[in-house]
Design a protein around this motif. Sequence first.
Motif, short mmCIF file in Angstrom:
data_model
loop_
_atom_site.label_atom_id
_atom_site.label_comp_id
_atom_site.label_asym_id
_atom_site.label_seq_id
_atom_site.Cartn_x
_atom_site.Cartn_y
_atom_site.Cartn_z
N THR A 98 3.91 10.90 -0.16
CA THR A 98 3.57 9.48 -0.18
C THR A 98 4.76 8.66 0.28
O THR A 98 5.91 9.00 0.02
CB THR A 98 3.15 9.01 -1.59
OG1 THR A 98 4.30 8.92 -2.43
CG2 THR A 98 2.15 9.97 -2.20
N HIS A 153 0.83 -1.19 0.00
CA HIS A 153 0.00 0.00 0.00
C HIS A 153 0.88 1.26 0.00
O HIS A 153 2.11 1.18 0.07
CB HIS A 153 -0.93 0.02 1.22
CG HIS A 153 -2.02 -1.00 1.17
ND1 HIS A 153 -1.78 -2.35 1.18
CD2 HIS A 153 -3.38 -0.85 1.13
CE1 HIS A 153 -2.93 -3.01 1.13
NE2 HIS A 153 -3.91 -2.12 1.11
N ARG A 154 0.21 2.39 -0.05
CA ARG A 154 0.90 3.68 0.09
C ARG A 154 0.13 4.53 1.10
O ARG A 154 -1.11 4.56 1.09
CB ARG A 154 0.95 4.43 -1.24
CG ARG A 154 1.65 3.70 -2.36
CD ARG A 154 3.14 3.67 -2.20
NE ARG A 154 3.76 4.99 -2.33
CZ ARG A 154 5.07 5.18 -2.39
NH1 ARG A 154 5.89 4.13 -2.32
NH2 ARG A 154 5.59 6.39 -2.50
N GLU A 155 0.88 5.16 1.98
CA GLU A 155 0.29 6.19 2.84
C GLU A 155 0.39 7.52 2.10
O GLU A 155 1.49 7.94 1.73
CB GLU A 155 1.02 6.27 4.18
CG GLU A 155 0.45 7.35 5.10
CD GLU A 155 1.40 7.76 6.21
OE1 GLU A 155 1.12 7.43 7.37
OE2 GLU A 155 2.42 8.42 5.89
N ILE A 156 -0.73 8.15 1.89
CA ILE A 156 -0.78 9.46 1.24
C ILE A 156 -1.18 10.49 2.28
O ILE A 156 -2.23 10.37 2.91
CB ILE A 156 -1.78 9.47 0.07
CG1 ILE A 156 -1.42 8.41 -0.97
CG2 ILE A 156 -1.85 10.86 -0.57
CD1 ILE A 156 -2.43 8.29 -2.10
N CYS A 175 -4.65 5.69 3.34
CA CYS A 175 -3.90 4.50 2.92
C CYS A 175 -4.65 3.85 1.76
O CYS A 175 -5.84 3.55 1.88
CB CYS A 175 -3.74 3.50 4.07
SG CYS A 175 -2.39 3.91 5.17
N ASP A 202 -4.01 2.13 -6.76
CA ASP A 202 -4.94 3.26 -6.66
C ASP A 202 -4.25 4.58 -6.39
O ASP A 202 -4.90 5.63 -6.43
CB ASP A 202 -5.97 2.99 -5.55
CG ASP A 202 -6.91 1.84 -5.87
OD1 ASP A 202 -7.15 1.60 -7.06
OD2 ASP A 202 -7.39 1.18 -4.92
N GLU A 203 -2.96 4.54 -6.13
CA GLU A 203 -2.25 5.75 -5.71
C GLU A 203 -2.31 6.85 -6.76
O GLU A 203 -2.66 8.01 -6.46
CB GLU A 203 -0.79 5.41 -5.41
CG GLU A 203 0.05 6.64 -5.03
CD GLU A 203 1.53 6.32 -4.94
OE1 GLU A 203 2.28 7.17 -4.43
OE2 GLU A 203 1.94 5.22 -5.38
N LYS A 240 -1.36 0.18 -3.91
CA LYS A 240 -0.41 0.80 -4.85
C LYS A 240 -1.09 1.19 -6.16
O LYS A 240 -0.84 2.26 -6.71
CB LYS A 240 0.73 -0.18 -5.15
CG LYS A 240 1.82 -0.23 -4.10
CD LYS A 240 2.93 -1.17 -4.57
CE LYS A 240 4.06 -1.23 -3.56
NZ LYS A 240 5.15 -2.14 -4.00
#
Length: 373
Positions: A360, A277-280, A331, A336-337, A334
């Motif tokens: 990010t 995942h990515r934290e944005i 969150c 969907d980032e 990946k």
Amino acid sequence: MKNREFTEVTRITLVIHHGLCLEALEVLKKIGVNTVMLESARTARIRIKTTLLDFLGFSDPIEDSPTDIIRIIVHPDDAEKTVAYLIEKLDLRIAGRGAVYAQNLQELSIREIAPVHIEKFNKVTLLHDLTLITGIQSQSGSGESISKVALRLGAGVPIVSLGKGTGIRDRLGLLRITISPEKELTYLLVPSFDANGLQNLLIEKGKLNRPGGGFMYQTPIRFGSVDPLVRVGYQAHAASLEQIIAAIDDIKKDTSWRKRIFENGGNSLPPKTSYTHREICFVCPFEHSDDYIHAAMDCGAAGATMTSMRSLNLSDENSDEITNYENAIICVKKEDEAKVIEAISKISEEKGETDWFVQTIPASSIYATYKKK
């Protein structure tokens, strides 16, 4: 998206006792840091039992102290000397004064990152095997406070701030009254080796697996220095157990020597962290934050947690300039980032705003009570 592009930067997070905040800002100003983001928080520690009420269990064994979270952005090449300089000038080796850590991330903004001016600094031992666990829990009491569970597990000193949640609650209609919009954010600096095991225990003991319990995830730390003061109050020895552990960390230059083995299907090693995942994080003016959140949710984000932050301009000509912002934490997977960030950028263009930015960083071991279908 004119004049905006992603750049690799390092975010340094300084967690400092509130009484030392002005001193910290002066140190940052001295080395040429022009802008800082400031957030109010608290640190939780165990109070050593000293009274009859403590022993009988009639008093709260947790003691909170006011804390400020100061975040700055520097070039990756300037990160190590900046962290070392802060540790030296703010005496962060003294237990109870604070902690500091650096994370590499991608930032989308139009601001220029000025180099720091540090001519001389002493080399210090920095821990390179740390992971940041972020837990977001409803304040309604769906489970025990993550900070209390973390202290009992010996996971370190929890840093706690308050926020407001949006997302699944907004989709529940009248049922949304069962989930509090108020959230408690808990940050924990833990050894990477133990991160997955500790996170599983925090979820279980904190009852995050109950409806509306919250969610938890990990992000990587480049290096940092932790605050070892887990217990406060009278102690019979010259140093606490936590201070002895911190001293051994300093000698060995890592935390792997104190690894703990958690249940993991019979394996001797915990599963390797996978950043799926990515934290944005995006910071924007208060008045338009809802528009940004809804745009992100329409493109795959399950929700967001909002916290209040202040931007301080430390430059000589505008030393008293303070601007209030809202910081949104999201969150996403990946894949969907890109579309989430594109949606956020489109809102900024429609409103003609320039004073916003997106950061990010990889995120892993995402656990959420509710997941978007």
